[in-house]
Scaffold this active site. Structure first.
Site, short mmCIF file in Angstrom:
data_model
loop_
_atom_site.label_atom_id
_atom_site.label_comp_id
_atom_site.label_asym_id
_atom_site.label_seq_id
_atom_site.Cartn_x
_atom_site.Cartn_y
_atom_site.Cartn_z
N THR A 125 17.77 -2.28 -30.57
CA THR A 125 17.07 -2.65 -29.34
C THR A 125 17.82 -3.74 -28.58
OG1 THR A 125 15.09 -3.81 -28.54
CG2 THR A 125 15.72 -4.29 -30.77
N TYR B 206 10.48 -9.30 -33.97
CA TYR B 206 10.88 -7.89 -33.81
C TYR B 206 12.41 -7.80 -33.64
CZ TYR B 206 11.85 -3.50 -31.46
OH TYR B 206 12.42 -2.31 -31.09
N1 UFG Z 1 4.61 -5.48 -17.54
C1 UFG Z 1 3.60 -5.83 -16.67
N2 UFG Z 1 2.34 -5.39 -16.97
C2 UFG Z 1 2.05 -4.64 -18.06
C3 UFG Z 1 3.11 -4.28 -18.94
C4 UFG Z 1 4.37 -4.72 -18.64
O1 UFG Z 1 3.81 -6.51 -15.67
O2 UFG Z 1 0.89 -4.29 -18.26
C5 UFG Z 1 5.97 -5.94 -17.24
C6 UFG Z 1 6.54 -6.82 -18.35
O3 UFG Z 1 6.14 -8.17 -18.15
C7 UFG Z 1 8.04 -6.61 -18.18
C8 UFG Z 1 8.14 -5.14 -17.70
O4 UFG Z 1 6.83 -4.82 -17.21
O5 UFG Z 1 8.52 -7.44 -17.18
C9 UFG Z 1 8.51 -4.17 -18.81
O6 UFG Z 1 7.63 -4.38 -19.91
P1 UFG Z 1 7.56 -3.38 -21.17
O7 UFG Z 1 6.53 -3.96 -22.09
O8 UFG Z 1 7.37 -2.00 -20.71
O9 UFG Z 1 9.01 -3.48 -21.80
P2 UFG Z 1 9.86 -4.76 -22.30
O10 UFG Z 1 11.02 -4.91 -21.37
O11 UFG Z 1 9.01 -5.95 -22.50
O12 UFG Z 1 10.29 -4.29 -23.76
C10 UFG Z 1 11.27 -3.33 -24.01
C11 UFG Z 1 10.93 -2.59 -25.30
C12 UFG Z 1 10.91 -3.55 -26.45
C13 UFG Z 1 12.22 -4.27 -26.53
C14 UFG Z 1 12.60 -4.86 -25.20
C15 UFG Z 1 14.02 -5.32 -25.27
O13 UFG Z 1 9.68 -1.99 -25.18
O14 UFG Z 1 10.70 -2.85 -27.65
O15 UFG Z 1 12.51 -3.93 -24.15
O16 UFG Z 1 14.20 -6.40 -24.46
F1 UFG Z 1 12.14 -5.26 -27.45
#
Ligand code: UFG
Length: 317
Positions: free
Chosen positions: A117, A141
């Site tokens: 990841t 994680y």
């Molecule tokens: N977000 C919102 N509202 C929500 C959900 C997400 O605004 O309800 C935003 C988050 O704050 C973030 C973006 O959307 O800015 C993407 O969020 P995700 O949760 O979809 O994905 P992440 O980038 O946080 O996480 C992903 C993978 C993880 C991994 C990470 C690596 O899902 O497993 O990238 O940096 F660890």
């Protein structure tokens, strides 16, 4: 037909990869404890129910099927949960990988493709992020995935098990023929939550609009799950033909802000999405974009489905 063991084959990326493997002429054997995966997602090969920490169960499966290689998806993946209960992340992800590598060694299986990841990088010092970027995860994680990468390196050096660790950026989208989809419980990812808000006419929480980005919302690099699936097959074939172990980013090299994704989702669904600006979520960097050239060059892998509109369209479908 070559048997490939797929740990976590009943999960989101695992099941899409099983479909792609079957289409490429392999027999994907899913090994999954069904703690997060779904029986109904295993359609392209046998399902063996078991836990990767159970060496005997793994050994039985390797005895039952003459296995060429392993693709290792099985893992706990929710960042916030990993902060609350790190011990279960170390146990599942690190002890599970150790158990798998030991059983592979016993059965002389020396090829593994591993789900890593972008979380191994932590807060980026540069964007786009190259594979040589410092590895400083900021949550358990990411730490457990980094430990697994370290284990892979040790097992390559001492036992000749060759690996490719694929560092995914933001996996998204669904099988274009709608045979599979993203089904996490609880769902924490942006695109499925946006589509749920559109479908159910419920508010969508946008976590922070004061980041250092042009529109103030976080930028991420979204990669279609079927492109991820094809990268696993390319990695497998690369390792079988050429034993050069390595870690590779999987992304497109182009980032979109949460607001851009939200606007695209409104357009594709033709629904209203009522956003509520909420507090920042802890541990969200402003921007995470892959430098994705290495995988493209080394694996001759080129994302075909990762246009943002196609990602959202297939997920909505
Ligand atoms: N977000 C919102 N509202 C929500 C959900 C997400 O605004 O309800 C935003 C988050 O704050 C973030 C973006 O959307 O800015 C993407 O969020 P995700 O949760 O979809 O994905 P992440 O980038 O946080 O996480 C992903 C993978 C993880 C991994 C990470 C690596 O899902 O497993 O990238 O940096 F660890």
């Amino acid at each position: 037909m070559k048997n490939i063991l797929i740990t976590g084959g009943a999960g989101y990326i695992g099941s899409h990869t099983c479909k792609a493997l079957a289409q490429a002429g392999y027999n994907p054997i899913t090994f999954d404890n069904l703690s997060a995966g779904h029986k109904h997602a295993v359609k392209w090969g046998p399902l063996e129910i078991g836990d990767i920490r159970d060496s005997e169960a793994l050994s039985k499966v390797f005895k039952k099927y003459k296995t060429e290689a392993v693709i290792h998806f099985a893992s706990k993946i929710v960042v916030s949960e990993s902060v609350r209960e790190p011990e279960s992340y170390y146990d599942n992800n690190v002890n599970g990988t150790l158990s798998l590598l030991n059983v592979m060694q016993t059965h002389s299986i020396n090829v593994i493709v591993f789900s890593s990841t972008a979380a191994v990088y932590g807060y980026p010092e540069t964007n786009p992020i190259e594979e040589s970027h410092p590895l400083l995860p900021i949550n358990p994680y990411g730490e457990t995935k980094l430990k697994c990468e370290e284990l892979l390196e040790k097992y390559r050096d001492t036992h000749g098990i060759n690996y490719i660790a694929l560092r995914y950026f933001n996996a998204a989208g669904a099988d274009p023929t709608s045979e599979l989809r993203e089904e996490h419980e609880p769902e924490t990812h942006l695109i499925p939550l946006l589509l749920k808000a559109a479908k159910e006419n419920k508010p969508f929480s946008l976590f922070g609009n004061d980041y250092k980005t042009p529109d103030g919302t976080c930028i991420r690099d979204y990669i279609h799950v079927t492109d991820l699936a094809s990268a696993h097959i390319k990695s497998l074939e690369y390792l079988i033909n050429n034993q050069r172990s390595q870690c590779l980013n999987l992304g497109t090299g182009k980032g979109y802000s949460v607001r851009e994704v939200l606007e695209a989702a409104k357009k594709i669904t033709s629904k209203k999405i009522n956003e509520v600006i909420s507090e920042r979520r802890e541990g969200d960097p402003d921007s995470l974009v892959a430098k994705a050239d290495a995988a493209q060059k080394i694996l001759d892998w080129h994302p075909q489905q990762s246009d943002l509109h196609n990602i959202i369209r297939t997920a909505w479908q």
